[in-house]
Design a protein around this motif. Sequence first.
Motif, PDB file in Angstrom:
ATOM      1  N   ARG A 157      -9.396   7.711  -6.030  1.00 37.30           N
ATOM      2  CA  ARG A 157      -8.392   7.637  -4.956  1.00 37.30           C
ATOM      3  C   ARG A 157      -8.925   6.802  -3.800  1.00 37.30           C
ATOM      4  O   ARG A 157     -10.098   6.906  -3.443  1.00 37.30           O
ATOM      5  CB  ARG A 157      -8.029   9.042  -4.480  1.00 37.30           C
ATOM      6  N   GLN A 180      -8.718   5.258   0.243  1.00 42.37           N
ATOM      7  CA  GLN A 180      -8.364   5.657   1.607  1.00 42.37           C
ATOM      8  C   GLN A 180      -8.395   4.423   2.493  1.00 42.37           C
ATOM      9  O   GLN A 180      -9.394   3.695   2.516  1.00 42.37           O
ATOM     10  CB  GLN A 180      -9.330   6.705   2.129  1.00 42.37           C
ATOM     11  N   GLU A 209      -8.699  12.921 -11.865  1.00 47.06           N
ATOM     12  CA  GLU A 209      -7.839  12.430 -10.789  1.00 47.06           C
ATOM     13  C   GLU A 209      -8.015  10.944 -10.543  1.00 47.06           C
ATOM     14  O   GLU A 209      -7.322  10.364  -9.710  1.00 47.06           O
ATOM     15  CB  GLU A 209      -8.145  13.193  -9.498  1.00 47.06           C
ATOM     16  N   GLY A 216     -11.267   1.456  -6.619  1.00 49.94           N
ATOM     17  CA  GLY A 216     -10.847   2.136  -5.398  1.00 49.94           C
ATOM     18  C   GLY A 216     -10.879   1.268  -4.149  1.00 49.94           C
ATOM     19  O   GLY A 216     -10.700   1.784  -3.046  1.00 49.94           O
TER      20      GLY A 216
END
Length: 618
Positions: free
Chosen positions: A475, A477, A472, A506
Amino acid sequence: MAKIHRLDSRLANQIAAGEVVERPASVLKELLENALDAGARQISVDVEQGGTKLIRVRDDGSGIDQDDLPLALSRHATSKIRGLEDLEAIGTLGFRGEALAAISSVSRLSLASNSGDQAEGWQVTVEGRDMAPSVAPTAHPRGCTVTMRDLFFNTPARRRFLRTEKTEFNHLEEVFRRVALSEFQTGFRLSHNQKVIHQLPPGDDDTLRAARVARLCGRAFMDQALTVDIEHAGLRLHGWMGLPTFSRSQADLQYFYVNGRVIRDKVVSHAVRQAYADVLYHGRHPAYVLFFEVDPALVDVNVHPTKHEVRFREQRMVHDFLFRSLHRAIAEVRPGEGQHGEGRPGDAAPAMEEGPAPSQGHMALGTPASGAPGVSEGPRRSFGGGYGGAFSGGTIADGARQAGAYGQMVSATPAPGGDPEASHTPPLGYAVAQLHGIFIVAENEHGMVLVDMHAAHERITYERLKRDWAEEKVRSQPLLVPVSMAVSSREADFAEQQPQVFQRLGFMVERAGPETLVVREVPALLRNADSETLVRDVLSDLLAHGSSERIEQQLDALLSSMACHGSVRANRRLTVPEMNALLRDMEATERSGQCNHGRPTWTQMSVKELDRLFMRGQ
């Protein structure tokens, strides 16, 4: 200020000796390297009083012509390089032409040689303040004999810094060991005070090479070592690397050679440390004997007087090749066919220095990730329904939630067990019982297997979480309140010019002033970490090395913690199908021999060892 004057030859050589000759071991290193450069196939070393009284090195190499003998003891006189192009691609161990001159200035040195073209040999010594060479005939076969007596006899201040005879000989023996490990086609003999310590026959086949390594590094190392031979893009790495469970309290069994030269290099050390980082017990050091071959033009060996350090022209390429090669080799270690070494009960703990850990030294290397060899499709299907069903795909968030599903799993239909005596018995065999709610007892073709179920399941869960996370990618935030941080103008410039580097990790980092950065996004899994400290560490790594493993280390630590909490706990009663499913997953999982903290997950006891416990056949 005093007038400038030229130093006399002896004083100049004694100053040079301060860089070359530290102790008797330094003398032996230089003499052995000269013998190997001369093409010797037999080298004999005689030492007295730890090397302070006598060091004599005999070889059967090409020898030195009579006319060249006086030059051999002169500074900056060598046959190994002639021009700058030779210096840029050095293929010999020595090249400066300073060693013999430096040694002769602080000891009583004589050199006898015969190049084979002469009816008799010749011997050269140096005498007097100006170190004038004196040549005389002597009986000598083809080759050279260098005899050094009374080290530092004329520099008592330096002699006082020498240690005890035992200490000096230990250093000297270590040098002998390093050189003997680099040249398997050459035979070596070492004697101390007329007692033979090592007698190593020449031989470059696999059996003789392994026998020499076992003789010099210990049988325990070879029993717990993987054979490595990897080649890519003109780079080759081969040798032996110890299993993570065979670790040391000190970095005293680490030998790394670049084109036959033993070296200590920060790039190499970092690559090896990173390769073992995920499987090594805390505070322990890996053991290895590795040989790295590279184009001599791509490595500079002329960066240190003792030639212990080198500088690679393509450091990043070398680091990546070493890291990926060793990391892959460790990852491929799993129970496989042919693993039948005798286990050693009680030696599994990493703290045991001499005894091997679990008997995984004969594990197959390079088994496919889809499953371990020797596992038939029948048992795999039979045992895959219960245990494996708890981890059937999903996102990393699903994987984190499902990591504890094993503890609530109930097998509705017990899967059929396999016959332990069948010809296709899996490497870890079939479960027989659970012991104290902690260990799984299994039977395979070679005897009994004992598995720490929590440690094993912890590694399996950890590897799955890592794989899901990698698929994945990272990711991000957004932060509810962006973090402002003061940095240097150099760091701010780099962050502004290289935003893609942080995005790949990230982060979203923006420049808010000449010496101010604002962190707006962080990796999702690290949202609770100290964002400012993490960004500072990443900036420092990127500026110093061009890359950073900080994010990966933080993520691995977090995933490891998740795996630990989500793994089957002690005292959880498992059914036989569940235990067998765990064994099959271990066989198919990378690095399954150690848990996330570097502790061993399983050990083997052979039938022979079990018989010995009960004195059967005696």
